[in-house]
Design a protein around this motif. Sequence first.
Motif, PDB file in Angstrom:
ATOM      1  N   ALA A  58      27.733  -7.088  25.299  1.00  0.00           N
ATOM      2  CA  ALA A  58      28.443  -8.312  24.916  1.00  0.00           C
ATOM      3  C   ALA A  58      28.382  -8.524  23.412  1.00  0.00           C
ATOM      4  N   ALA A 100      28.364 -19.049  26.382  1.00  0.00           N
ATOM      5  CA  ALA A 100      27.159 -18.211  26.475  1.00  0.00           C
ATOM      6  C   ALA A 100      25.935 -19.054  26.807  1.00  0.00           C
ATOM      7  N   ALA A 103      26.149 -19.629  30.551  1.00  0.00           N
ATOM      8  CA  ALA A 103      26.621 -18.489  31.349  1.00  0.00           C
ATOM      9  C   ALA A 103      25.643 -18.157  32.473  1.00  0.00           C
ATOM     10  N   LEU A 109      29.019 -14.188  30.032  1.00  0.00           N
ATOM     11  CA  LEU A 109      28.404 -13.887  28.739  1.00  0.00           C
ATOM     12  C   LEU A 109      29.287 -12.963  27.919  1.00  0.00           C
ATOM     13  N   GLY A 112      32.186 -15.031  26.651  1.00  0.00           N
ATOM     14  CA  GLY A 112      31.783 -15.967  25.606  1.00  0.00           C
ATOM     15  C   GLY A 112      31.341 -15.281  24.332  1.00  0.00           C
ATOM     16  N   MET A 113      30.263 -14.491  24.424  1.00  0.00           N
ATOM     17  CA  MET A 113      29.689 -13.885  23.221  1.00  0.00           C
ATOM     18  C   MET A 113      30.466 -12.664  22.764  1.00  0.00           C
TER      19      MET A 113
END
Length: 416
Positions: A58, A100, A103, A109, A112-113
């Motif tokens: 990620a 994140a 998450a 994750l 998001g990240m």
Amino acid sequence: MSTANSKRFAPAFNQTTLVILAGAIILSAAMGIRQTFGLFIGPFSFDRGLPVTLIAFAIALHNLVWGFAQPFAGAAADRYGSAPVVAFGATTFAAGLGLAAVAPSGAMLIVGMGLLVGIGVSCTTFGVVLPAVGRIASPENRSMAMGLVSAGGSAGQVLMVPLVQGVRLSSGIATSLFVLAFVMLLIAPLGMVLDRRARVGTPRQEAPVAPLRQVLGQAARHRGYLLLTLGFFTCGFQLAFIATHLPEYLSLCHMPIGLGATALALIGLFNMAGSWACGWLGGRYRQHHVLGWLYLIRSATIGAFFLLPKTPASVVIFAAVMGLTWLGTVPLTSGLVAKVFGTRHLGSLFGLCFLSHQIGSFLGAWLGGLVFDLTGSYSLLWEATVVAGLVAAMLHFPIDDTTVSTPALRAEPAAA
């Protein structure tokens, strides 16, 4: 007469200073936050039971997304201004951090990240901020201005790590990520400052330029631009490998615990001086020559560090020298693109160069782990970083930095 001149130039000076300050703050927040992601690998794994490989993927993914999104973010800033792009990027960046923070699964994750943060970074870092600075700064001071912004942006790398570490230890992962998201929301309005060049009392008018498609075609045929783009790949490859794998390499060399983190902090600290110095040198010497020497110094430093015995003193010296050459390539590369092609489409052209940098970053981080898993050693990658730096230096020295002619200028009818 002198009084009149000072009144005429004071607004431009004040506007330029304001844009440099805003650009440094935006860069400082965005770059500083992404430098903290390594602090979350262990907590995400222990507290939420996520595999380390998934967390690392990620984090690595945001670099790749950043690279592919950068040309589009730069083109949008060229066309619509920095304000909407920075606002969109800061909000998207904050949303990614917030996602994140809550998450419950690896998929969220990664979104998001990886995805959202990658898009957000592309809108709030070099490809959007430096072109805005380059457009307001005079040609003779452009490299210095970009260097100052890059140096100021490095402050975030020094400040954010202890902030996140403290909040995480006292309040947990989610709170620390929400704090970072709040910081990104605070910088969202600063993009309006980057667009203040339109209010300067005596604006500098560049010659008319061709449409973006025509300029991109011209750049694709320009040997110097292609060499510059290839060389920028090496920068990303070297920096990502060292930033990702230096702590583990030092532990394998039986260095004291914590020396790896200290080395990365020193790199960030010396990067502040190095970015400013490279910008200053780029304003006084031909920028591609400065880049060539920078890559040679990097390669010599990496080679000496790899071959010589490892001691705490040698690690500190290595970190200091690497810091001085760390992100100095950015103001030099963007300044060289501006010199050759002008600033009208600088965000787009630099964005394509930066895509090469980010592909190198992804490979430097990923191949380091892959080679270590296969061989049990980082030796091959240390050697590769030395060779890549030597090749990059040889690519930069022959670059032709002559300003290209503008087809659109010749096509325009004469004024009535």
